[in-house]
Design a protein around this motif. Structure first.
Motif, PDB file in Angstrom:
ATOM      1  N   GLU A 233     -10.691  -2.979   6.348  1.00  0.00           N
ATOM      2  CA  GLU A 233      -9.418  -2.776   5.643  1.00  0.00           C
ATOM      3  C   GLU A 233      -8.238  -3.274   6.481  1.00  0.00           C
ATOM      4  O   GLU A 233      -7.302  -3.878   5.951  1.00  0.00           O
ATOM      5  CB  GLU A 233      -9.250  -1.300   5.299  1.00  0.00           C
ATOM      6  N   ARG A 236      -8.074  -7.044   6.225  1.00  0.00           N
ATOM      7  CA  ARG A 236      -7.598  -7.566   4.929  1.00  0.00           C
ATOM      8  C   ARG A 236      -6.097  -7.430   4.779  1.00  0.00           C
ATOM      9  O   ARG A 236      -5.456  -8.209   4.070  1.00  0.00           O
ATOM     10  CB  ARG A 236      -8.310  -6.837   3.778  1.00  0.00           C
ATOM     11  N   GLY A 237      -5.515  -6.431   5.447  1.00  0.00           N
ATOM     12  CA  GLY A 237      -4.077  -6.198   5.337  1.00  0.00           C
ATOM     13  C   GLY A 237      -3.782  -4.807   4.814  1.00  0.00           C
ATOM     14  O   GLY A 237      -4.503  -4.301   3.937  1.00  0.00           O
ATOM     15  N   VAL A 238      -2.740  -4.190   5.340  1.00  0.00           N
ATOM     16  CA  VAL A 238      -2.360  -2.826   4.973  1.00  0.00           C
ATOM     17  C   VAL A 238      -0.873  -2.826   4.621  1.00  0.00           C
ATOM     18  O   VAL A 238      -0.077  -3.516   5.252  1.00  0.00           O
ATOM     19  CB  VAL A 238      -2.626  -1.848   6.137  1.00  0.00           C
ATOM     20  N   VAL A 239      -0.506  -2.060   3.607  1.00  0.00           N
ATOM     21  CA  VAL A 239       0.901  -1.966   3.211  1.00  0.00           C
ATOM     22  C   VAL A 239       1.637  -1.061   4.188  1.00  0.00           C
ATOM     23  O   VAL A 239       1.270   0.108   4.368  1.00  0.00           O
ATOM     24  CB  VAL A 239       1.037  -1.422   1.777  1.00  0.00           C
ATOM     25  N   THR A 255       8.959  -3.078   2.599  1.00  0.00           N
ATOM     26  CA  THR A 255       7.592  -2.602   2.389  1.00  0.00           C
ATOM     27  C   THR A 255       6.757  -3.744   1.836  1.00  0.00           C
ATOM     28  O   THR A 255       7.064  -4.291   0.781  1.00  0.00           O
ATOM     29  CB  THR A 255       7.566  -1.412   1.420  1.00  0.00           C
ATOM     30  N   ALA A 256       5.701  -4.105   2.561  1.00  0.00           N
ATOM     31  CA  ALA A 256       4.858  -5.227   2.144  1.00  0.00           C
ATOM     32  C   ALA A 256       3.517  -5.129   2.853  1.00  0.00           C
ATOM     33  O   ALA A 256       3.379  -4.451   3.887  1.00  0.00           O
ATOM     34  CB  ALA A 256       5.522  -6.570   2.456  1.00  0.00           C
ATOM     35  N   ARG A 257       2.526  -5.811   2.281  1.00  0.00           N
ATOM     36  CA  ARG A 257       1.204  -5.848   2.891  1.00  0.00           C
ATOM     37  C   ARG A 257       1.204  -6.796   4.075  1.00  0.00           C
ATOM     38  O   ARG A 257       1.794  -7.877   4.027  1.00  0.00           O
ATOM     39  CB  ARG A 257       0.159  -6.288   1.861  1.00  0.00           C
ATOM     40  N   THR A 258       0.556  -6.403   5.140  1.00  0.00           N
ATOM     41  CA  THR A 258       0.451  -7.274   6.304  1.00  0.00           C
ATOM     42  C   THR A 258      -0.463  -8.458   5.991  1.00  0.00           C
ATOM     43  O   THR A 258      -1.350  -8.374   5.131  1.00  0.00           O
ATOM     44  CB  THR A 258      -0.105  -6.514   7.516  1.00  0.00           C
ATOM     45  N   MET A 295      -0.126   0.085  10.901  1.00  0.00           N
ATOM     46  CA  MET A 295      -1.351  -0.242  10.163  1.00  0.00           C
ATOM     47  C   MET A 295      -2.403   0.833  10.384  1.00  0.00           C
ATOM     48  O   MET A 295      -3.047   1.313   9.434  1.00  0.00           O
ATOM     49  CB  MET A 295      -1.883  -1.610  10.609  1.00  0.00           C
ATOM     50  N   GLN A 298      -1.696   4.212   8.668  1.00  0.00           N
ATOM     51  CA  GLN A 298      -1.993   4.244   7.238  1.00  0.00           C
ATOM     52  C   GLN A 298      -3.436   4.667   6.965  1.00  0.00           C
ATOM     53  O   GLN A 298      -3.750   5.168   5.886  1.00  0.00           O
ATOM     54  CB  GLN A 298      -1.742   2.863   6.626  1.00  0.00           C
TER      55      GLN A 298
END
Length: 370
Positions: A233, A236-239, A255-258, A295, A298
């Motif tokens: 996870e 893949r990227g975390v918000v 606020t955005a996905r990495t 990250m 989260q």
């Protein structure tokens, strides 16, 4: 008839205005002209040793002079050959008169804050401004690409609030500042330089041509231990929400996905015990505020140790101990774009150059004589 008179009058006015502008721009005493030659603003004359805000303060205090006349407007332009003095002392400002730029690798220990604001306790300047690092910038014989020395504290350069001490800072030295940041609890590699031209290309992650060069590698330990699903996870990227620059404003929460990144489990280190969890290896192509910590948070993981190993292909080689530093080598300067590398012709061996030269001569002879 009236129309002809109007056109003639307009032409005369245009010619007069053009002549005035031409004479204004060609007047060497006019420092505010916008001629074809790019000239330096007065408030950037001491950019090697002072910030622009500091110079503005000096100008408001009447301490900066050009050609021995006190400067009142920070936007006045300097021309080649102008003499800049600070408190009566001549300060070199032309690029040819300034010392070499400095490029430093620093192994930041825990507790050091990557800010040049001297009012912040534990700021990086308090850790870096020692005689060995800053006082010898202009002394090329003091540079040693293989030497690694411990950093000591020196308060030679005063902060903005101590404006009367600004002129005590050596005007022959270039001030250095960090490229990017590491938070106070993180340790590892931080680059510092006096060359502002390389900073933005190294920090930008929105251009594909710079993503590889500006990638950063971290070794991270978390509590509890990250599971395999956590690692997938994270990769893949975390918000997350982090401050960013938007519309000219600094610190706007976004606020955005990495971006997708490399996250993999490493082997245990030599000093690790049997009960220690192996660290995670992160390779990021972006640099959002406290990104790895946010990250992991989260996913319910607390970062208990974060060590930066690589930045823009540069490693900690030569300064492996926390609190140590080393000047970057020529090869490293080429990799970060601070120095041009050898051309293809220069990389060839003397034998290869001779062979290619004979081959060209042979082709010319065949073309000429058939």
């Amino acid at each position: 008839m009236a129309m002809r008179v109007l056109v003639a009058s307009w032409a005369v006015l245009s010619l007069t205005a053009s002549s005035s502008c031409l004479s204004l721009s060609s007047d060497p005493t006019n420092r505010n002209h916008k001629g074809p030659q790019p000239l330096l603003r007065v408030n950037r004359a001491l950019r090697a040793t002072h910030s622009r805000r500091q110079v503005n303060t000096l100008i408001s205090q009447g301490r900066l002079s050009v050609n021995y006349e006190v400067v009142s407007n920070p936007d006045d332009r300097l021309q080649p050959g102008d003499v800049v003095t600070l408190d009566g002392t001549v300060a070199p400002w032309e690029e040819s008169d300034l010392p070499r730029h400095r490029y430093i690798k620093f192994h930041k220990p825990r507790g050091v804050v990557c800010t040049t604001d001297r009012r912040v306790e534990g700021n990086i300047l308090d850790a870096l401004e020692s005689a060995e690092i800053l006082s010898n910038v202009s002394d090329s014989t003091a540079w040693n690409d293989t030497a690694c020395v411990n950093v000591t504290v020196n308060t030679t350069v005063q902060n903005q609030s101590q404006s009367h001490s600004m002129s005590n800072a050596s005007t022959s030295n270039r001030r250095v500042y960090p490229i990017g940041r590491l938070d106070a609890d993180s340790v590892g590699l931080i680059l510092l330089t006096s060359d502002g031209s390389i900073v933005n290309p190294l920090l930008r992650s929105d251009e594909s041509k710079t993503k590889t060069k500006s990638s950063k590698e971290y070794h991270v330990r978390t509590s509890p231990r990250a599971s395999d699903d956590d690692i997938l996870e994270l990769a893949r990227g975390v918000v997350i929400t982090a401050p960013a620059r938007r519309g000219g404003l600094q610190g706007v929460p976004v606020t955005a996905r990495t971006l997708p990144c490399v996250v993999e489990r490493m082997e245990l280190m030599e000093n690790d015990g049997e009960d220690d969890a192996p660290p995670l290896r992160f390779v990021l192509s972006e640099g959002r505020n406290r990104q790895i910590r946010k990250m992991c948070a989260q996913l319910g993981l607390e970062v208990i140790h974060l060590h930066r190993e690589v930045f823009a292909t540069i490693t900690l080689q030569g300064c492996e101990e926390p609190g140590s530093w080393v000047d970057m080598t020529d090869a490293e300067l080429v990799r970060i774009g601070a120095k041009k590398g050898p051309t293809r012709e220069e990389r060839r061996s003397p034998e290869e150059r001779a062979r290619r030269k004979l081959k060209k001569l042979s082709k010319k002879r065949k073309k000429r004589f058939g």
